[in-house]
Design a protein around this motif. Structure first.
Motif, mmCIF file in Angstrom:
data_model
loop_
_atom_site.group_PDB
_atom_site.id
_atom_site.type_symbol
_atom_site.label_atom_id
_atom_site.label_comp_id
_atom_site.label_asym_id
_atom_site.label_seq_id
_atom_site.Cartn_x
_atom_site.Cartn_y
_atom_site.Cartn_z
ATOM 1 N N LYS A 73 0.835 -1.205 0.000
ATOM 2 C CA LYS A 73 0.000 0.000 0.000
ATOM 3 C C LYS A 73 0.868 1.252 0.000
ATOM 4 N N LYS A 74 1.918 1.262 0.828
ATOM 5 C CA LYS A 74 2.814 2.420 0.872
ATOM 6 C C LYS A 74 3.535 2.613 -0.457
ATOM 7 N N SER A 76 2.454 1.736 -3.445
ATOM 8 C CA SER A 76 1.519 2.273 -4.440
ATOM 9 C C SER A 76 1.228 3.747 -4.175
ATOM 10 N N GLU A 77 1.141 4.145 -2.894
ATOM 11 C CA GLU A 77 0.941 5.557 -2.575
ATOM 12 C C GLU A 77 2.139 6.389 -3.009
ATOM 13 N N GLN A 78 3.352 5.872 -2.805
ATOM 14 C CA GLN A 78 4.551 6.599 -3.212
ATOM 15 C C GLN A 78 4.644 6.696 -4.725
ATOM 16 N N HIS A 81 2.291 9.367 -5.776
ATOM 17 C CA HIS A 81 2.854 10.673 -5.456
ATOM 18 C C HIS A 81 3.940 11.059 -6.465
#
Length: 101
Positions: A73-74, A76-78, A81
């Motif tokens: 999840k982190k 994919s968020e990065q 971004h």
């Protein structure tokens, strides 16, 4: 008569205490977690030990699975971004006329 009964009681009492003490000193000593059933020829142990080990391994696998999901999840968020930053950089360079699109 009373004197003989008191003497007999006093003589019998130390024998009873001594015989009771032998039972308390021969108690079976186990380490923490021992169930008393040794593993058979290097095997996994009794059913309780196997069940306990399996439940611990299952709990560890669940925690690792949760950690992997959080990491994905982190990531994919990065990545999202970074894509936004890349789009923003492209927009700024287009507005300044640095690149011809």
């Amino acid at each position: 008569m009373i004197r003989t009964s008191v003497v007999k009681a006093a003589v019998r009492q130390p024998l009873n205490i001594a015989s009771r003490a032998t039972f308390t000193t021969t108690a079976r000593v186990m380490a923490a977690g021992d169930t008393g059933a040794p593993p058979k020829t290097g095997g996994p142990g009794d059913a309780f030990q196997r069940r306990e080990r399996a439940s611990e391994e299952f709990a560890i696998r669940q925690r690792e699975k949760e950690k992997l999901q959080e990491m994905k999840k982190k990531i994919s968020e990065q990545q999202a971004h970074l894509q936004k930053l890349s789009d923003h950089i492209d927009e700024i360079t287009r507005d300044q006329g640095g690149e011809k699109n």
